[in-house]
Design an enzyme around this catalytic site. Structure first.
Site, PDB file in Angstrom:
ATOM      1  N   TRP A 296      28.779 -13.733  21.427  1.00 44.07           N
ATOM      2  CA  TRP A 296      27.999 -12.608  21.980  1.00 44.07           C
ATOM      3  C   TRP A 296      27.582 -11.615  20.910  1.00 44.07           C
ATOM      4  CZ3 TRP A 296      25.580 -13.746  26.054  1.00 44.07           C
ATOM      5  CH2 TRP A 296      26.157 -14.579  27.025  1.00 44.07           C
TER       6      TRP A 296
ATOM      7  N   ASP B 215      30.102  -3.731  23.152  1.00 45.42           N
ATOM      8  CA  ASP B 215      29.876  -4.631  24.279  1.00 45.42           C
ATOM      9  C   ASP B 215      31.238  -4.886  24.930  1.00 45.42           C
ATOM     10  OD1 ASP B 215      29.358  -6.676  26.053  1.00 45.42           O
ATOM     11  OD2 ASP B 215      28.337  -7.971  24.604  1.00 45.42           O
TER      12      ASP B 215
ATOM     13  N   LYS C 200      31.596  -9.829  35.154  1.00 46.53           N
ATOM     14  CA  LYS C 200      32.854 -10.342  34.628  1.00 46.53           C
ATOM     15  C   LYS C 200      34.014  -9.591  35.277  1.00 46.53           C
ATOM     16  CE  LYS C 200      30.148 -12.628  31.837  1.00 46.53           C
ATOM     17  NZ  LYS C 200      29.686 -12.206  30.541  1.00 46.53           N
TER      18      LYS C 200
HETATM   19  C1  LIG Z   1      28.470 -12.435  29.689  1.00 45.28           C
HETATM   20  C2  LIG Z   1      28.384 -11.597  28.469  1.00 45.28           C
HETATM   21  C3  LIG Z   1      27.145 -11.133  27.984  1.00 45.28           C
HETATM   22  C4  LIG Z   1      25.825 -11.488  28.626  1.00 45.28           C
HETATM   23  O1  LIG Z   1      25.741 -10.943  29.885  1.00 45.28           O
HETATM   24  P1  LIG Z   1      24.418 -11.095  30.764  1.00 45.28           P
HETATM   25  O2  LIG Z   1      24.662 -10.071  31.813  1.00 45.28           O
HETATM   26  O3  LIG Z   1      24.375 -12.499  31.256  1.00 45.28           O
HETATM   27  O4  LIG Z   1      23.252 -10.773  29.908  1.00 45.28           O
HETATM   28  C5  LIG Z   1      27.152 -10.338  26.863  1.00 45.28           C
HETATM   29  N1  LIG Z   1      28.299 -10.010  26.247  1.00 45.28           N
HETATM   30  C6  LIG Z   1      29.496 -10.443  26.678  1.00 45.28           C
HETATM   31  C7  LIG Z   1      30.725 -10.034  25.952  1.00 45.28           C
HETATM   32  C8  LIG Z   1      29.580 -11.243  27.806  1.00 45.28           C
HETATM   33  O5  LIG Z   1      30.765 -11.670  28.249  1.00 45.28           O
END
Ligand SMILES: *Cc1c(COP(=O)(O)O)cnc(C)c1O
Length: 370
Positions: free
Chosen positions: A108, A182, A206
């Protein structure tokens, strides 16, 4: 903490995302589905400008502020486009002709860096990768002593929990630039000091629940500096002024997020759930480490509390493991294609009983197959 409820037992879902939601929340959403609080309609059918809906939205924000103890000089935004669209929004809002520092620790943060580099090509500023864990297959975080941090960087971007590689940075990096993190797969899993961050963002699917929503928590000092090329709907200042309702927000996901926040509050809040999360992760890692049959490749200090990838010593048994685990009601254990093997995502809504059932299954499988 009491997690007992009258909700029916469902299978245990270890999906990385969209991930399992608290059964109590789904049951409440079901009960409110056709007629929300006597309004004569579903919340889904309500104008986002209506008094009822605005109250639901504001309440969700307040619950999140309480749970995370977000200081008043931060804005909380409920946006669309997922965490991935933030990879573009961040340079468009914050680069300002300066340098953005990026730490790469997995899939990511690699994607965030790649997207930011497109804006370097456009001339919006410089993008600097301070260090990468790629050479070690993303099994550890590069030593901060070796980071090539830029002087006067506009921000320092990192991924607090790499969902695919199972690599977590448990304490916020100590750098001068505003931290942009993030936290898609670890938000609300353990207490953090929000005041250490310039910006935190997280896709909701998540550790909160519903897809279609991304949450941005941003310090006011970072607003109002967006590039002229920044789309209006990615401009944090504009979005903050409009209280995330510049256009129609993801109303149902926002409502569901509010229910999840209330559920979390009823579990005793972040501090309390973090202790459960620690115990869940410890149980699973111990089961892996105490066996030659299973392995986790991540260096101890960086092991994720939320996403636990593991491989079988004999990969030819993978298919059988997945078949039998599914039959046992343990769902979505297949690992990400980049890493292989298995992955158990054990977010807030995954109970201790679920992890105990997984560990029991793993031990039984090892006994019968080796
Ligand atoms: C799932 C995830 C993303 C991407 O998320 P989307 O909502 O599908 O764009 C980005 N960073 C992390 C750490 C993730 O787990």
């Amino acid at each position: 903490m009491n997690t007992q409820s009258n909700a029916p037992h469902r299978s245990y879902n270890f999906c990385a995302g969209p991930a399992t939601m608290p059964t109590e929340v789904l049951a409440q959403a079901q009960a409110e589905m056709l007629d929300w609080h006597g309004s004569g309609m579903s919340i889904m059918e309500m104008s986002h400008r209506s008094q009822d809906y605005v109250a639901v939205a504001e309440r969700a924000e307040q619950k999140l502020r309480d749970l995370m103890q977000i200081p008043d000089d931060y804005k909380v935004l409920f946006l669309q486009g997922g965490a991935s669209l933030q990879f573009s929004a961040i340079p468009l809002n914050l680069l300002m002709g300066g340098t953005g520092d990026y730490l790469t620790t997995g899939a990511w943060s690699s994607k965030a860096l790649k997207e930011a580099k497109r804006y370097q090509v456009l001339g919006l500023g410089q993008v600097n990768e301070v260090a990468s864990g790629l050479a070690g297959n993303f099994t550890e975080v590069p030593n901060p002593k070796d980071w090539r941090v830029s002087e006067g960087a506009k921000y320092f971007h990192y991924c607090a929990n790499e969902t695919i590689h199972g690599v977590q940075i448990h304490t916020a990096p100590d750098v001068d630039a505003p931290l942009v993190a993030d936290m898609s797969s670890c938000i609300l899993s353990a207490p953090i000091d929000v005041s250490k961050f310039g910006m935190i963002y997280a896709g909701a699917q998540k550790n909160i629940g519903p897809a279609g929503l991304v949450i941005v928590i941003i310090h006011e000092s970072l607003l109002g500096q967006a590039s002229q090329w920044c789309p209006t709907l990615l401009n944090y200042q504009h979005l903050a002024e409009k209280k995330s309702m510049s256009n129609t927000p993801a109303t149902y996901s926002w409502y569901l997020a509010g229910l999840v926040f209330e559920w979390l509050e009823a579990q005793g809040g972040v501090e309390s759930i973090s202790k459960v999360n620690q115990r869940k992760a410890q149980l699973l890692y111990e089961a892996i480490d105490n066996s030659d049959f299973y392995q986790n490749p991540v260096a101890q200090p960086y092991r994720s509390i939320m996403n636990v990838p593991f491989t079988l010593a004999d990969a030819s048994l993978d298919k059988k493991f997945l078949e039998l685990s599914q039959q046992a009601g343990l769902l979505n254990l297949k690992g990400h294609r980049d890493v292989g093997g298995m992955r158990a995502s054990i977010y807030n809504a995954v109970s201790m009983e679920a992890v105990e059932a997984l560990v029991a299954f793993m031990q039984e499988f090892e006994k019968t197959q080796s």
